[in-house]
Design a protein around this motif. Sequence first.
Motif, PDB file in Angstrom:
ATOM      1  N   ARG A   5       0.424  -0.943   0.373  1.00 26.77           N
ATOM      2  CA  ARG A   5      -0.487   0.331   0.159  1.00 26.77           C
ATOM      3  C   ARG A   5       1.491   1.234  -0.290  1.00 26.77           C
ATOM      4  O   ARG A   5       0.144   1.883  -0.301  1.00 26.77           O
ATOM      5  CB  ARG A   5      -0.965   0.343   0.684  1.00 26.77           C
ATOM      6  CG  ARG A   5      -2.007   0.937   1.374  1.00 26.77           C
ATOM      7  CD  ARG A   5      -2.727   1.112   1.977  1.00 26.77           C
ATOM      8  NE  ARG A   5      -3.861   2.253   2.688  1.00 26.77           N
ATOM      9  CZ  ARG A   5      -4.741   2.081   1.780  1.00 26.77           C
ATOM     10  NH1 ARG A   5      -5.660   1.453   1.643  1.00 26.77           N
ATOM     11  NH2 ARG A   5      -5.532   3.141   2.549  1.00 26.77           N
ATOM     12  N   ALA A   6       1.726   1.432   0.564  1.00 31.59           N
ATOM     13  CA  ALA A   6       2.657   1.700   0.718  1.00 31.59           C
ATOM     14  C   ALA A   6       4.023   2.675  -0.604  1.00 31.59           C
ATOM     15  O   ALA A   6       4.600   3.572  -0.549  1.00 31.59           O
ATOM     16  CB  ALA A   6       3.384   2.280   2.225  1.00 31.59           C
ATOM     17  N   GLY A   7       3.993   2.028  -1.432  1.00 33.95           N
ATOM     18  CA  GLY A   7       5.189   1.596  -2.606  1.00 33.95           C
ATOM     19  C   GLY A   7       6.258   1.258  -2.035  1.00 33.95           C
ATOM     20  O   GLY A   7       6.610   1.915  -2.872  1.00 33.95           O
ATOM     21  N   VAL A   8       6.355   0.351  -1.331  1.00 35.31           N
ATOM     22  CA  VAL A   8       7.785   0.513  -0.866  1.00 35.31           C
ATOM     23  C   VAL A   8       8.342  -0.859  -0.759  1.00 35.31           C
ATOM     24  O   VAL A   8       7.302  -1.674  -0.895  1.00 35.31           O
ATOM     25  CB  VAL A   8       8.716   1.580   0.626  1.00 35.31           C
ATOM     26  CG1 VAL A   8       7.866   2.996   0.739  1.00 35.31           C
ATOM     27  CG2 VAL A   8       7.737   0.612   1.608  1.00 35.31           C
ATOM     28  N   SER A   9       9.688  -1.267  -0.687  1.00 30.89           N
ATOM     29  CA  SER A   9       9.501  -2.779  -0.505  1.00 30.89           C
ATOM     30  C   SER A   9       9.381  -2.861   1.200  1.00 30.89           C
ATOM     31  O   SER A   9       9.311  -2.857   2.224  1.00 30.89           O
ATOM     32  CB  SER A   9      11.049  -2.888  -0.396  1.00 30.89           C
ATOM     33  OG  SER A   9      12.570  -2.913   0.729  1.00 30.89           O
ATOM     34  N   THR A  10       9.154  -4.451   1.751  1.00 29.41           N
ATOM     35  CA  THR A  10       8.956  -5.240   2.178  1.00 29.41           C
ATOM     36  C   THR A  10      10.396  -4.712   3.218  1.00 29.41           C
ATOM     37  O   THR A  10      10.054  -4.468   4.716  1.00 29.41           O
ATOM     38  CB  THR A  10       8.547  -7.113   2.433  1.00 29.41           C
ATOM     39  OG1 THR A  10       7.845  -6.607   1.354  1.00 29.41           O
ATOM     40  CG2 THR A  10       8.909  -7.279   3.891  1.00 29.41           C
ATOM     41  N   ALA A  11      11.216  -4.492   3.312  1.00 27.19           N
ATOM     42  CA  ALA A  11      13.147  -4.414   4.231  1.00 27.19           C
ATOM     43  C   ALA A  11      12.405  -3.000   4.645  1.00 27.19           C
ATOM     44  O   ALA A  11      12.693  -2.732   5.463  1.00 27.19           O
ATOM     45  CB  ALA A  11      13.832  -4.398   3.390  1.00 27.19           C
TER      46      ALA A  11
ATOM     47  N   TYR B  92      17.588   2.440   8.384  1.00 28.56           N
ATOM     48  CA  TYR B  92      17.979   4.046   8.522  1.00 28.56           C
ATOM     49  C   TYR B  92      16.666   3.893   7.361  1.00 28.56           C
ATOM     50  O   TYR B  92      16.502   2.701   5.868  1.00 28.56           O
ATOM     51  CB  TYR B  92      19.199   4.321   7.020  1.00 28.56           C
ATOM     52  CG  TYR B  92      19.099   5.836   6.553  1.00 28.56           C
ATOM     53  CD1 TYR B  92      18.072   7.260   7.580  1.00 28.56           C
ATOM     54  CD2 TYR B  92      18.677   5.992   5.081  1.00 28.56           C
ATOM     55  CE1 TYR B  92      17.852   8.355   6.619  1.00 28.56           C
ATOM     56  CE2 TYR B  92      18.688   7.227   4.620  1.00 28.56           C
ATOM     57  CZ  TYR B  92      17.853   8.397   5.013  1.00 28.56           C
ATOM     58  OH  TYR B  92      17.954   9.650   4.388  1.00 28.56           O
ATOM     59  N   THR B  93      15.948   5.043   6.950  1.00 26.04           N
ATOM     60  CA  THR B  93      14.725   4.957   5.496  1.00 26.04           C
ATOM     61  C   THR B  93      14.998   6.527   6.243  1.00 26.04           C
ATOM     62  O   THR B  93      15.023   7.354   6.498  1.00 26.04           O
ATOM     63  CB  THR B  93      13.475   4.743   6.792  1.00 26.04           C
ATOM     64  OG1 THR B  93      13.629   3.037   6.731  1.00 26.04           O
ATOM     65  CG2 THR B  93      12.640   4.595   5.637  1.00 26.04           C
ATOM     66  N   SER B  94      14.314   6.949   5.080  1.00 23.84           N
ATOM     67  CA  SER B  94      14.015   8.701   4.392  1.00 23.84           C
ATOM     68  C   SER B  94      13.101   8.713   5.201  1.00 23.84           C
ATOM     69  O   SER B  94      11.547   8.020   5.512  1.00 23.84           O
ATOM     70  CB  SER B  94      14.304   9.022   2.695  1.00 23.84           C
ATOM     71  OG  SER B  94      12.826   7.937   2.423  1.00 23.84           O
ATOM     72  N   LYS B  95      12.784  10.059   5.216  1.00 28.26           N
ATOM     73  CA  LYS B  95      11.633  10.719   6.353  1.00 28.26           C
ATOM     74  C   LYS B  95      10.376  10.650   5.480  1.00 28.26           C
ATOM     75  O   LYS B  95       9.218  10.014   5.292  1.00 28.26           O
ATOM     76  CB  LYS B  95      11.565  12.001   6.874  1.00 28.26           C
ATOM     77  CG  LYS B  95      12.639  12.033   7.511  1.00 28.26           C
ATOM     78  CD  LYS B  95      12.833  14.189   7.942  1.00 28.26           C
ATOM     79  CE  LYS B  95      13.936  14.133   8.712  1.00 28.26           C
ATOM     80  NZ  LYS B  95      13.676  15.724   9.084  1.00 28.26           N
ATOM     81  N   GLU B  96      10.830  10.510   3.384  1.00 29.35           N
ATOM     82  CA  GLU B  96       8.985  10.064   3.149  1.00 29.35           C
ATOM     83  C   GLU B  96       8.616   9.093   3.170  1.00 29.35           C
ATOM     84  O   GLU B  96       7.643   8.625   3.591  1.00 29.35           O
ATOM     85  CB  GLU B  96       9.293  10.697   1.634  1.00 29.35           C
ATOM     86  CG  GLU B  96       8.919  10.913   0.782  1.00 29.35           C
ATOM     87  CD  GLU B  96       8.949  11.113  -0.720  1.00 29.35           C
ATOM     88  OE1 GLU B  96       7.455  10.562  -1.559  1.00 29.35           O
ATOM     89  OE2 GLU B  96      10.398  11.243  -0.759  1.00 29.35           O
ATOM     90  N   ASN B  97       9.568   7.908   2.965  1.00 31.07           N
ATOM     91  CA  ASN B  97       9.213   6.450   3.535  1.00 31.07           C
ATOM     92  C   ASN B  97       8.385   6.288   3.993  1.00 31.07           C
ATOM     93  O   ASN B  97       7.826   5.182   4.435  1.00 31.07           O
ATOM     94  CB  ASN B  97      10.547   6.294   2.436  1.00 31.07           C
ATOM     95  CG  ASN B  97      10.972   5.586   1.488  1.00 31.07           C
ATOM     96  OD1 ASN B  97       9.867   5.962   0.488  1.00 31.07           O
ATOM     97  ND2 ASN B  97      12.107   4.951   0.860  1.00 31.07           N
ATOM     98  N   LYS B  98       9.790   6.837   5.428  1.00 31.41           N
ATOM     99  CA  LYS B  98       8.754   6.868   7.119  1.00 31.41           C
ATOM    100  C   LYS B  98       7.051   6.774   7.241  1.00 31.41           C
ATOM    101  O   LYS B  98       6.110   6.126   7.878  1.00 31.41           O
ATOM    102  CB  LYS B  98      10.047   7.677   8.065  1.00 31.41           C
ATOM    103  CG  LYS B  98      10.581   6.834   8.739  1.00 31.41           C
ATOM    104  CD  LYS B  98      11.440   7.483   9.903  1.00 31.41           C
ATOM    105  CE  LYS B  98      12.768   7.092  10.293  1.00 31.41           C
ATOM    106  NZ  LYS B  98      13.512   7.665  10.561  1.00 31.41           N
TER     107      LYS B  98
END
Length: 360
Positions: A9-15, A26-32
């Motif tokens: 749903r978020a359009g990101v990887s499972t990892a 680490y993950t970018s603010k946008e993806n968080k």
Amino acid sequence: MTIADVALRAGVSTATAGRVLGGYGYTSKENKEKVRLSAKALGYRPNALARSLITGKTKTIGVVAGDIQSPFYASILRGIADVARAQGFGVLLTNSDELLERELEAVQLLLEKQIDGLIIAPCDTSGSRHLHAAAASGCPIVQIDRRVSGLPADSVTLDNRGAASESVAQLLKAGHRRIGIVAELERWEFGDIETFIDRVIEGSIDPASLFPSWQRLFGYLEAHRAAAICIDRSLIVRVGTYSVTAARSATMELLSRANRPTALFTADGLMSAVAMDAITSLNLQIPSDLSLICFDDLDWMSFLKPGITAIAQPLTEMGEAAARLILARIGGEDGEEQHQVLKHRLALRGSVSVPQDEMV
């Protein structure tokens, strides 16, 4: 819902979703933000067990209390739970009943549950090999109410010695010279009351490692010595166990003597309740027949007329302080052991007066 559903749903990887929801890496603010919104929309709940396998943390604190039915521990546990919950930690509570074998079982159980830290009121202040082993394995430990001699662990205790000394000094100031003390005094490995008193007088005892009731006796002796009042050893009642029957028998014997004390200091809540039972049974009036100061300020002490002067312990604050210490250690804080000693409050009511022979 799974992490894979949230990631899709978020359009990101499972990892990436796993790192955000697990709070690691680490993950970018946008993806968080995308992952958090997706998790909220789907009603996702993290799997605590899976997260613990990744992070090595279970977000739980183990607590071993002496008696979970006691108001003493109830207030401490409230303080622990409030601070822990605010930091996202759960609390696993066990009970030792002040028995070493049950404490051993409780500690083993909590360690098997992979707790992140242990808060404990230790039964044995001189040995406790199981606690030394737990500390050596890397488990953070905070001791409450008592300290194990030589254990490399933080502690939060009360100034028992100072509290008792101040209370007995109040009775001495009122003119009392025959002050009885009723205390459990169960654990001391070096001998009897006579030996203890002699060693206090000669200054060869470190009160910090004593069990609380012995610290309170230390304060009782200290107040007499500071006032240059001779210590009548016959007025010191060692019950030897947390037993209502034994405490009542010993207190009745003390207060039934022809030369009974004019004032009484009780060293804990149980001894205080038993003392009130004995005082009532003997038809003694407080404070005209007997002045009374109790250790632990229990609800019923303010309901009586006159009210009972008592030592109020900051129990909730003790729990809060212990929780803050254990969370700091879990968070990686190093440094020397911290031993916080909290101050009491003397709740002055109407149970102390000048002894009768002084009023004549």
